[in-house]
Write a protein that holds these residues in place. Structure first.
Motif, PDB file in Angstrom:
ATOM      1  N   ARG A 115      63.152  13.282   9.083  1.00 15.37           N
ATOM      2  CA  ARG A 115      62.267  12.098   8.386  1.00 15.37           C
ATOM      3  C   ARG A 115      62.834  10.795   8.821  1.00 15.37           C
ATOM      4  N   TYR A 116      64.109  10.710   8.892  1.00 10.81           N
ATOM      5  CA  TYR A 116      64.763   9.340   9.292  1.00 10.81           C
ATOM      6  C   TYR A 116      64.258   9.070  10.693  1.00 10.81           C
ATOM      7  N   LEU A 117      64.273   9.712  11.497  1.00 11.14           N
ATOM      8  CA  LEU A 117      63.973   9.633  13.061  1.00 11.14           C
ATOM      9  C   LEU A 117      62.238   9.389  13.083  1.00 11.14           C
ATOM     10  N   MET A 118      61.684  10.280  12.423  1.00  6.44           N
ATOM     11  CA  MET A 118      60.160  10.205  12.623  1.00  6.44           C
ATOM     12  C   MET A 118      59.492   9.167  12.037  1.00  6.44           C
ATOM     13  N   GLU A 119      59.846   8.415  10.850  1.00 11.36           N
ATOM     14  CA  GLU A 119      59.474   7.489   9.966  1.00 11.36           C
ATOM     15  C   GLU A 119      59.685   6.159  10.815  1.00 11.36           C
ATOM     16  N   SER A 379      53.751  17.456  13.757  1.00 14.53           N
ATOM     17  CA  SER A 379      54.250  16.737  12.623  1.00 14.53           C
ATOM     18  C   SER A 379      55.018  15.639  12.854  1.00 14.53           C
ATOM     19  N   ASN A 380      55.897  15.743  13.823  1.00 11.44           N
ATOM     20  CA  ASN A 380      56.479  14.243  14.361  1.00 11.44           C
ATOM     21  C   ASN A 380      55.549  13.159  14.513  1.00 11.44           C
ATOM     22  N   LEU A 381      54.600  13.324  15.453  1.00 10.85           N
ATOM     23  CA  LEU A 381      53.640  12.444  15.719  1.00 10.85           C
ATOM     24  C   LEU A 381      52.527  12.127  14.465  1.00 10.85           C
ATOM     25  N   TYR A 382      52.106  12.958  13.861  1.00  8.25           N
ATOM     26  CA  TYR A 382      51.387  12.870  12.994  1.00  8.25           C
ATOM     27  C   TYR A 382      51.644  12.270  11.297  1.00  8.25           C
ATOM     28  N   LEU A 383      52.923  12.770  10.718  1.00 13.65           N
ATOM     29  CA  LEU A 383      53.264  12.652   9.417  1.00 13.65           C
ATOM     30  C   LEU A 383      53.495  10.912   9.384  1.00 13.65           C
ATOM     31  N   PRO A 384      54.173  10.413  10.272  1.00 12.82           N
ATOM     32  CA  PRO A 384      54.355   8.847   9.808  1.00 12.82           C
ATOM     33  C   PRO A 384      53.070   8.003   9.636  1.00 12.82           C
ATOM     34  N   ARG A 385      52.253   8.423  10.884  1.00 12.80           N
ATOM     35  CA  ARG A 385      50.905   7.540  10.736  1.00 12.80           C
ATOM     36  C   ARG A 385      49.959   7.872   9.430  1.00 12.80           C
ATOM     37  N   MET A 386      50.208   8.980   8.956  1.00  9.12           N
ATOM     38  CA  MET A 386      49.363   9.681   7.732  1.00  9.12           C
ATOM     39  C   MET A 386      49.892   8.878   6.631  1.00  9.12           C
ATOM     40  N   HIS A 387      51.206   8.948   6.517  1.00  8.87           N
ATOM     41  CA  HIS A 387      52.024   8.401   5.434  1.00  8.87           C
ATOM     42  C   HIS A 387      51.343   6.728   5.354  1.00  8.87           C
ATOM     43  N   ARG A 388      51.467   6.045   6.474  1.00 10.83           N
ATOM     44  CA  ARG A 388      51.050   4.483   6.370  1.00 10.83           C
ATOM     45  C   ARG A 388      49.483   4.447   5.962  1.00 10.83           C
ATOM     46  N   ALA A 389      48.702   5.608   6.227  1.00  6.50           N
ATOM     47  CA  ALA A 389      47.371   5.622   5.774  1.00  6.50           C
ATOM     48  C   ALA A 389      47.256   6.005   4.494  1.00  6.50           C
ATOM     49  N   GLY A 390      48.224   6.338   3.591  1.00  5.97           N
ATOM     50  CA  GLY A 390      47.961   6.500   2.324  1.00  5.97           C
ATOM     51  C   GLY A 390      47.960   7.959   2.051  1.00  5.97           C
ATOM     52  N   TYR A 391      48.386   9.067   2.893  1.00  8.84           N
ATOM     53  CA  TYR A 391      48.381  10.532   2.542  1.00  8.84           C
ATOM     54  C   TYR A 391      49.667  11.121   2.711  1.00  8.84           C
ATOM     55  N   ILE A 392      50.037  12.072   1.828  1.00  3.25           N
ATOM     56  CA  ILE A 392      51.300  12.891   2.017  1.00  3.25           C
ATOM     57  C   ILE A 392      50.623  14.270   2.639  1.00  3.25           C
ATOM     58  N   MET A 441      43.262  14.094   8.897  1.00  7.45           N
ATOM     59  CA  MET A 441      43.001  13.171   8.012  1.00  7.45           C
ATOM     60  C   MET A 441      41.418  12.542   8.145  1.00  7.45           C
ATOM     61  N   GLY A 442      40.770  12.618   9.182  1.00 11.94           N
ATOM     62  CA  GLY A 442      39.475  12.224   9.503  1.00 11.94           C
ATOM     63  C   GLY A 442      38.470  13.165   8.851  1.00 11.94           C
ATOM     64  N   LEU A 443      39.208  14.510   8.641  1.00  5.86           N
ATOM     65  CA  LEU A 443      38.073  15.561   8.101  1.00  5.86           C
ATOM     66  C   LEU A 443      38.130  15.244   6.548  1.00  5.86           C
ATOM     67  N   ILE A 444      39.425  15.049   5.903  1.00  3.21           N
ATOM     68  CA  ILE A 444      39.377  14.538   4.494  1.00  3.21           C
ATOM     69  C   ILE A 444      38.585  13.372   4.251  1.00  3.21           C
TER      70      ILE A 444
END
Length: 792
Positions: A115-119, A379-392, A441-444
């Motif tokens: 998490r430290y690295l991906m964020e 997950s490494n590529l997608y999660l930090p971007r998704m977090h910044r867009a307002g989703y977990i 996220m585009g689906l949601i």
């Protein structure tokens, strides 16, 4: 503070003095650096509606925890709170306790170091600052320790030192020697009294001294990367087992840290942890880079890739010879031992495996030694971007998994053809994701829109999916990777290009996998079912041009031109077809969906002769099986897909026979005499060396109870004889067996006693190969080989 750059080798998080600490080992231009990061709080998420219960449970456990509301939501639009703990132990305990009390926790499985690295979007290369101290100064083990470290992403091209390691031992696992080959030093550590040797040998008195000498070698030469052949499951496994006997810890890590070895009971997969060093297994890395070989033995792979190898092949011959050399000719054993190390280094150099691993890490952030890792990379590529867009991220829910259709495979039209073109969509699934804006996220976000007739807010998918036109990440990620791959191909950077290709093509597999937290059948189906639509519509477009599509598979269509064409004529038709169809697709996506089209059909191959066979014993056309001739003169190639000559479970006899038979027929030669000759020679015993079956045991030997295939019968015979001779059992826990069919059934090659059943090989190996092609030229295998009746 000074800013340094480096490349990440290993990552680890642990509790230190009751607080979580992240440890990163980095290779810099000044040498290795240990980065210690304190103050990072392990975190997972809960919904705000469960916050009160969560706080009550935490208070009852008297755990120091902070729970605070966050701006993010779940995919179900529920607001969430972050649960921040001071230690990893507390975080694990609390997450488990919440789940036991029916409180859903999210992202609790993400390791703190990851998490430290991906964020921070750190993908291998990084910059760091902190309080720097030089340890082990002026020794081979000098390194930098950085406390209060802070890191961020930054470019850095590493230069990593590598050693190839290989051990030799007795059949009972007693160590004889350890070979080490690197640019820094080549030597063999060996138990025995000093004697002259053309190989550089460091002699030691006993096995314990051998292990200690290995520690000293690592202390002196301090490699970043350790490579080998089955080096984790065999070499390091045995090294740790022998070290336990002598109560040694094997301090092979940097900073004097111990190495740790563990095997998962569920999968029997083994892992080695060496702080500050990375272990790469040659077999695993070749598989990850999509190589495939009939046999994965070092000898076999070396012969295919390098044209060199070792003379000893049979496992018992090898073991007997190693034992003999250790007793009577240790210098020869040292030469043999070091040769293995050198071969592995040559394979890594030839296939650019280390460069491939580095580029994969720089693209995705996953560890250098991560096997597979498609889900982790996504997950490494997608999660930090998704977090910044307002989703977990959602949780992994395999129990709700619903399958999606696979790739589209057309019914084939079996025949022997002149001039067949193969037209292939470039990276079809990534281009569908990019063109139709397919994204978790585009689906949601898309499903939140009330789309009506004529409404262009969302792009319609399949199985009820619709995707937001603006709120998405995956199409943009693919666009970036696509552009990077085009540059890599232009620069002839094969490792980088291959890494990007594998990552891009894995995105569909990830979204269609029950092992991925983002799996949704609407996502996967919107990719594959769109692929069905693309291929079917492309077939119609081609046939509107007056040609016949005889087959199609996932991303390719096979087009018969109707008559024999020269290469120049075929190229002209192929290029014109792709130009016409690509233009039609661009118009269709713009008019139908108001989308940019990234579908790109390419003209791949012209088969001068092409066989599409039938399913064996049927008149129906086969799928994923064909053969043909491409090129002319010195550039001519015979291509087989899915047929016997490229399958590892068919004998060399069938493969040689097929290649020669098809070569003759594709060049309009009469194969009658050749077929009769091969049958007669087989019956006369002239092809005995080519009758060996080689098959993998996919389960443990005792797990085969009801259906006992030939390879299992042969393996049981082999291990029964091994037991009688006091030899190690070879096949109890999977493995690969070589056997021959005899008049008494299957028997292992090394213990064959019975006569060979030649009629089996004619009926089961030669006849099926011939029957796939002979009917198309009016011949019959049985008729050709029937006894000639004389007049009496």
């Amino acid at each position: 503070m000074d800013v340094h750059t480096g490349f990440l080798l290993t990552r680890h998080s642990r509790d230190f003095r009751k607080y979580a600490q992240v440890e990163l080992w980095v290779q810099t231009d000044q040498g290795p650096a240990q980065l210690l990061i304190d103050g990072e709080h392990p975190v997972f998420f809960i919904t705000q509606s469960s916050e009160r219960n969560a706080k009550t449970l935490a208070e009852k456990l008297a755990l120091h925890v902070q729970i605070k509301p966050l701006p993010q939501t779940t995919f179900q639009q529920e607001p969430v709170s972050g649960v921040y703990c001071q230690s990893l132990a507390t975080s694990r305990m609390l997450a488990s306790h919440f789940q036991q009390h029916d409180i859903n926790v999210y992202e609790a499985d993400i390791k703190l170091a990851d998490r430290y690295l991906m964020e921070r979007f750190i993908q291998g290369s990084l910059a760091f600052t902190g309080d720097i101290e030089v340890l082990n100064k002026n020794t081979p083990q000098q390194y930098i320790r950085v406390t209060n470290a802070k890191c961020k992403a930054a470019p850095h091209q590493p230069s990593l030192s590598q050693v190839s390691l290989d051990i030799e031992c007795s059949e009972k696992g007693v160590l004889y020697s350890i070979g080490l080959a690197s640019a820094m030093d080549n030597r063999v550590l060996m138990v025995g009294q000093p004697q002259p040797s053309e190989t550089s040998v460091q002699w030691v008195n006993d096995e314990k001294a051998l292990l200690q000498a290995l520690e000293q070698w690592f202390y002196k030469f301090d490699p970043d990367i350790i490579v080998g052949w089955n080096v984790i499951d065999f070499d390091f496994k045995l090294l740790h087992k022998r070290a336990e006997i002598y109560k040694l810890k094997l301090r092979l890590g940097r900073g004097g840290q111990n190495s740790y070895f563990r095997t998962l009971s569920s999968s029997q997969q083994s892992f080695i942890t060496l702080p500050g060093r990375v272990v790469l297994d040659g077999i695993d890395m070749l598989k990850t880079a999509t190589y495939n070989f009939r046999s994965w033995s070092l000898e076999s792979v070396s012969q295919q890739l390098l044209g060199e190898g070792k003379a000893i092949h049979n496992v018992h011959d090898r073991m007997d010879e190693i034992n003999t050399m250790f007793r009577k000719d240790k210098p020869s054993l040292a030469k043999y031992n070091l040769q293995d190390c050198v071969l592995v280094n040559k394979i890594f150099a030839k296939t650019h495996l280390l460069e491939f691993a580095i580029e994969r890490t720089k693209l995705t952030g996953i560890e250098l030694d991560r096997l597979g890792g498609s889900v982790a990379a996504f997950s490494n590529l997608y999660l930090p971007r998704m977090h910044r867009a307002g989703y977990i991220a959602p949780n992994l829910e395999p129990e709700t998994w619903v399958g999606s259709p696979g790739g589209y495979v057309m019914d084939s039209l079996p025949d022997l053809y002149d001039s067949v073109l193969v037209l292939d969509f470039k990276s079809l699934y990534p281009s569908i994701i990019r063109s139709f804006l397919i994204d978790p996220m585009g689906l949601i976000e898309g499903l939140k829109l009330a789309v009506g007739p004529g409404d262009e807010q969302a792009v319609e998918g399949f199985r009820g999916a619709q995707f937001h036109r603006e709120h998405h990440f995956l199409p943009n990620l693919i666009a970036e990777l696509w552009a990077a791959r085009d540059i890599a191909k232009k620069n002839n950077d094969l490792p980088f290009s291959q890494a990007i290709k594998i990552i891009m093509n894995s995105f569909y597999g990830v979204l269609g996998s029950s092992g991925c937290r983002f799996f949704d059948t609407r996502l996967a189906s919107s990719i594959t079912m769109r692929g069905h639509e693309v291929l079917a519509r492309t077939k119609d477009m081609i046939e509107e041009q007056g040609y016949i599509v005889i087959y199609g598979d996932t991303d390719s269509v096979f087009v018969h031109l109707g008559s024999s064409h020269s290469q120049t004529e075929a190229d002209e038709v192929g290029n014109q077809l792709v130009e016409t169809i690509n233009a039609a697709w661009r118009r269709h996506l713009r008019e139908q969906y108001n989308l940019d089209c990234f579908l790109e059909l390419e003209y791949e191959t012209h088969y001068r002769k092409f066989l599409m066979p039938t399913i064996r014993g049927s008149e129906t056309g086969s799928k994923k099986r064909y053969a043909g001739v491409i090129g002319e003169g010195d550039n001519e190639q015979l291509i087989f897909k899915g047929l016997e000559s490229v399958r590892t479970d068919w004998t060399p006899l069938s493969q040689h026979f097929q290649r020669q038979l098809y070569q003759m027929i594709f060049h309009d030669q009469d194969p009658t005499n050749y077929i009769r000759q091969v049958v007669e020679e087989t019956l006369a015993g002239k092809h005995d060396d080519d009758l060996i079956y080689q098959k993998r045991l996919r389960r443990r030997l005792h797990d085969y109870q009801k259906n006992i295939p030939p390879q299992v019968r042969a393996a049981r015979i082999a291990d029964n004889i091994n037991q009688q001779l006091g030899r190690p059992l070879q096949y109890q826990n999977r493995g690969r067996i070589e056997y021959i069919i005899t008049l008494n059934g299957p028997e292992p090659v090394e213990y064959r006693k019975s006569s060979i059943d030649y009629q089996h090989y004619i009926d089961k190996q030669l006849k099926p190969v011939a029957d796939a092609i002979l009917p198309f030229i009016g011949l019959d295998f049985d008729a050709l080989n029937a006894p000639q009746l004389g007049l009496f």
